[in-house]
Motif scaffolding. Structure first.
Motif, PDB file in Angstrom:
ATOM      1  N   MET A   1       0.770  -1.262  -0.026  1.00 33.19           N
ATOM      2  CA  MET A   1       0.036   0.002   0.048  1.00 33.19           C
ATOM      3  C   MET A   1       0.788   1.243  -0.149  1.00 33.19           C
ATOM      4  O   MET A   1       1.008   2.047   0.821  1.00 33.19           O
ATOM      5  N   PRO A   2       1.577   1.551  -0.933  1.00 36.22           N
ATOM      6  CA  PRO A   2       2.596   2.635  -1.076  1.00 36.22           C
ATOM      7  C   PRO A   2       1.750   3.974  -1.079  1.00 36.22           C
ATOM      8  O   PRO A   2       0.794   4.185  -1.659  1.00 36.22           O
ATOM      9  N   ILE A   3       2.256   4.858  -0.365  1.00 40.05           N
ATOM     10  CA  ILE A   3       1.859   6.240  -0.362  1.00 40.05           C
ATOM     11  C   ILE A   3       3.178   7.161  -0.422  1.00 40.05           C
ATOM     12  O   ILE A   3       3.853   7.306   0.731  1.00 40.05           O
ATOM     13  N   HIS A   4       3.686   7.549  -1.450  1.00 41.68           N
ATOM     14  CA  HIS A   4       4.928   8.217  -1.563  1.00 41.68           C
ATOM     15  C   HIS A   4       6.081   7.349  -1.106  1.00 41.68           C
ATOM     16  O   HIS A   4       6.900   7.991  -0.261  1.00 41.68           O
ATOM     17  N   GLN A   5       6.098   6.106  -1.209  1.00 42.28           N
ATOM     18  CA  GLN A   5       6.847   5.159  -0.497  1.00 42.28           C
ATOM     19  C   GLN A   5       8.374   5.303  -1.084  1.00 42.28           C
ATOM     20  O   GLN A   5       8.541   5.482  -2.367  1.00 42.28           O
ATOM     21  N   ALA A   6       9.387   5.167  -0.209  1.00 47.51           N
ATOM     22  CA  ALA A   6      10.957   5.202  -0.729  1.00 47.51           C
ATOM     23  C   ALA A   6      10.991   3.627  -1.517  1.00 47.51           C
ATOM     24  O   ALA A   6      10.489   2.780  -1.389  1.00 47.51           O
ATOM     25  N   LYS A   7      11.837   3.958  -2.552  1.00 46.53           N
ATOM     26  CA  LYS A   7      12.129   2.781  -3.288  1.00 46.53           C
ATOM     27  C   LYS A   7      12.579   1.666  -2.694  1.00 46.53           C
ATOM     28  O   LYS A   7      12.289   0.411  -3.176  1.00 46.53           O
TER      29      LYS A   7
ATOM     30  N   ALA B   1      17.934  -3.980   7.246  1.00 53.23           N
ATOM     31  CA  ALA B   1      17.384  -2.677   6.994  1.00 53.23           C
ATOM     32  C   ALA B   1      17.086  -2.136   8.377  1.00 53.23           C
ATOM     33  O   ALA B   1      16.786  -2.620   9.380  1.00 53.23           O
ATOM     34  N   GLN B   2      17.542  -0.640   8.308  1.00 56.00           N
ATOM     35  CA  GLN B   2      17.157   0.057   9.542  1.00 56.00           C
ATOM     36  C   GLN B   2      15.575   0.276   9.700  1.00 56.00           C
ATOM     37  O   GLN B   2      14.744   0.681   8.711  1.00 56.00           O
ATOM     38  N   PRO B   3      15.036  -0.129  10.883  1.00 55.63           N
ATOM     39  CA  PRO B   3      13.539   0.140  11.042  1.00 55.63           C
ATOM     40  C   PRO B   3      13.178   1.127  10.874  1.00 55.63           C
ATOM     41  O   PRO B   3      13.505   2.305  11.357  1.00 55.63           O
ATOM     42  N   THR B   4      11.918   1.438   9.962  1.00 50.42           N
ATOM     43  CA  THR B   4      11.385   2.729   9.763  1.00 50.42           C
ATOM     44  C   THR B   4       9.648   2.483   9.672  1.00 50.42           C
ATOM     45  O   THR B   4       9.430   1.566   8.928  1.00 50.42           O
ATOM     46  N   ASP B   5       9.024   3.489  10.016  1.00 50.24           N
ATOM     47  CA  ASP B   5       7.693   3.323   9.892  1.00 50.24           C
ATOM     48  C   ASP B   5       7.059   3.950   8.453  1.00 50.24           C
ATOM     49  O   ASP B   5       5.972   3.605   7.951  1.00 50.24           O
ATOM     50  N   GLY B   6       7.950   4.714   7.566  1.00 46.26           N
ATOM     51  CA  GLY B   6       7.834   5.130   6.385  1.00 46.26           C
ATOM     52  C   GLY B   6       6.396   5.851   6.181  1.00 46.26           C
ATOM     53  O   GLY B   6       5.976   6.100   5.144  1.00 46.26           O
ATOM     54  N   LEU B   7       6.306   6.744   7.360  1.00 40.17           N
ATOM     55  CA  LEU B   7       4.996   7.474   7.380  1.00 40.17           C
ATOM     56  C   LEU B   7       4.927   8.750   7.023  1.00 40.17           C
ATOM     57  O   LEU B   7       4.278   9.653   6.762  1.00 40.17           O
ATOM     58  N   PHE B   8       6.414   9.282   6.995  1.00 46.97           N
ATOM     59  CA  PHE B   8       6.690  10.726   6.543  1.00 46.97           C
ATOM     60  C   PHE B   8       7.056  11.128   5.088  1.00 46.97           C
ATOM     61  O   PHE B   8       7.465  12.150   4.789  1.00 46.97           O
ATOM     62  N   GLY B   9       7.537   9.847   4.472  1.00 51.05           N
ATOM     63  CA  GLY B   9       7.856  10.161   3.003  1.00 51.05           C
ATOM     64  C   GLY B   9       9.237  10.770   3.025  1.00 51.05           C
ATOM     65  O   GLY B   9       9.570  11.106   1.780  1.00 51.05           O
TER      66      GLY B   9
ATOM     67  N   SER C   1      13.794   9.825   5.049  1.00 49.22           N
ATOM     68  CA  SER C   1      14.641   8.801   5.162  1.00 49.22           C
ATOM     69  C   SER C   1      14.596   8.466   6.820  1.00 49.22           C
ATOM     70  O   SER C   1      15.514   7.769   7.203  1.00 49.22           O
ATOM     71  N   ARG C   2      13.820   9.404   7.674  1.00 50.30           N
ATOM     72  CA  ARG C   2      13.902   9.153   9.055  1.00 50.30           C
ATOM     73  C   ARG C   2      13.627   7.584   9.662  1.00 50.30           C
ATOM     74  O   ARG C   2      12.657   7.009   8.929  1.00 50.30           O
ATOM     75  N   THR C   3      14.376   7.229  10.598  1.00 52.28           N
ATOM     76  CA  THR C   3      14.154   5.627  10.913  1.00 52.28           C
ATOM     77  C   THR C   3      13.326   5.915  12.307  1.00 52.28           C
ATOM     78  O   THR C   3      13.045   7.070  12.833  1.00 52.28           O
ATOM     79  N   ASP C   4      12.888   4.611  12.714  1.00 56.92           N
ATOM     80  CA  ASP C   4      12.173   4.755  14.083  1.00 56.92           C
ATOM     81  C   ASP C   4      13.221   5.202  15.086  1.00 56.92           C
ATOM     82  O   ASP C   4      12.760   5.912  15.926  1.00 56.92           O
ATOM     83  N   GLU C   5      14.368   4.941  15.195  1.00 57.18           N
ATOM     84  CA  GLU C   5      15.412   5.331  16.187  1.00 57.18           C
ATOM     85  C   GLU C   5      15.494   6.858  16.108  1.00 57.18           C
ATOM     86  O   GLU C   5      15.587   7.687  17.180  1.00 57.18           O
ATOM     87  N   ASP C   6      15.448   7.290  14.899  1.00 56.37           N
ATOM     88  CA  ASP C   6      15.342   9.107  14.683  1.00 56.37           C
ATOM     89  C   ASP C   6      14.266   9.576  15.585  1.00 56.37           C
ATOM     90  O   ASP C   6      14.296  10.620  16.127  1.00 56.37           O
TER      91      ASP C   6
END
Length: 262
Positions: free
Chosen positions: A55-61, A187-195, A197-202
C-alpha cells in the motif's frame, strides 16, 4: 528463546483462531520491514490463504523493493500466498487537499503521517471483508506495550496480534529462523509514514535494544535514581513515551452511568 517452539506455537495459535472464527484466511500489510515480513511468513505457514498487500503512499524505493522481494519469496515458498498492490498515493493527496491546514507544520505532518496508516487500515479491512479474512497485526511488544509506537486505528487496528508478545530482538531471531530475506533483516527499522529517510530510532530517540532494556528495567521496578549517563537518558525517553501513550495501550474508557440515575 527456543525459536522453533515459539514459531510452532504462534502458527498453531493462528490456525486455531482462524478455525474458531470460521474465516478463510489472513490479510497482512507488507511494508518491507521486519515485523510485517515475520507476520506474513507465520500466517503463510498456517496453510490458510494469506494475502500480502502493498500500500505505497509516496513510498521510498528501498521499502518498495524489499516488500516486493519478500512477497516474491513467500509466493515461491508457499502456494497459499497471494498478493495485491493498492497505491493509495492519489487517495492521500485528495484527502490533503480537502482538509484544513493549521499554522503548525509539525502537527500537520504528524496528523498526515497517522492518516497514511489509517488509510492502509481501511484498505486492509476492505480486502478482509470481501475475502472473509482476518487482518493480522504486525506490532511487536516494545511498540505495542512499551512505547506505543503505532497509529491508533491505523496499524493498531487489527483482528489479532501474532507477534505482540515478542521483543524486537526476538522478532529478528524468529525472522532469521524462518528465512526472511537478508535485505529486510539488515534494514534500519522505519515506519515510512513521513515520506523521508527518518528511522524509528530517529523518531524515538533510542534504539530498540535500548528500549527493550528500559522496558525490562521498568518491569523490575527500577527508577531514574538507579541510572546515570546514557542509561538514564534512555530510561527517561522510555518512561515518557510509555506514560504519554497509555491511551493506546489501555481499553477505551467507557462512561458508566449509575443505575440510580438511568
Amino acid at each position: 528463546m527456543n525459536t522453533e517452539k515459539v514459531a510452532k506455537h504462534i502458527i498453531n495459535w493462528l490456525k486455531e483462531y482462524a478455525e474458531n472464527a470460521r474465516v478463510n484466511g489472513f490479510v497482512v500489510g507488507v511494508s518491507g520491514g521486519i515485523d510485517s515480513a515475520l507476520t506474513s511468513t507465520l500466517c503463510a505457514k498456517t496453510g490458510f490463504p494469506t494475502l500480502c498487500v502493498e500500500m505505497p503512499i509516496h513510498q521510498a524505493k528501498s521499502q518498495v523493493s524489499r516488500a516486493q522481494e519478500h512477497i516474491a519469496q513467500l509466493k515461491n515458498r508457499f502456494d497459499n500466498v497471494s498478493d495485491t498492490r493498492v497505491d493509495l498515493t492519489s487517495t492521500f493527496e485528495t484527502f490533503k487537499n480537502e482538509v484544513p491546514i493549521v499554522d503548525n507544520q509539525a502537527k500537520v505532518d504528524l496528523s498526515l503521517a497517522n492518516t497514511r496508516a489509517r488509510l492502509r487500515m481501511t484498505n486492509l479491512y476492505y480486502l478482509a471483508g470481501i475475502y472473509g479474512y482476518l487482518v493480522a497485526g504486525t506490532g511487536n511488544k516494545v511498540e505495542d506495550f512499551g512505547v506505543g509506537f503505532y497509529t491508533k486505528y491505523g496499524d493498531g487496528g487489527v483482528d489479532l496480534s501474532p507477534i505482540a508478545d515478542l521483543m524486537k530482538s526476538e522478532v529478528y531471531e524468529l525472522a532469521a529462523f524462518l528465512g526472511v530475506p537478508n535485505s529486510i533483516q539488515k534494514a534500519q527499522p522505519t515506519d515510512g509514514l513521513f515520506g523521508d529517510s527518518r528511522t524509528d530510532e530517529d523518531q524515538l530517540g533510542a534504539s530498540y535494544d535500548e528500549l527493550e532494556w528500559a522496558m525490562k528495567m521498568q518491569d523490575k521496578g527500577k527508577t531514574e535514581s538507579n541510572f546515570s549517563g546514557r542509561e538514564l537518558e534512555v530510561f527517561i525517553i522510555y518512561s515518557r513515551l510509555n506514560r504519554n501513550n497509555q491511551h493506546k495501550m489501555t481499553p477505551i474508557p467507557v462512561c458508566q452511568i449509575p443505575k440510580d440515575i438511568k
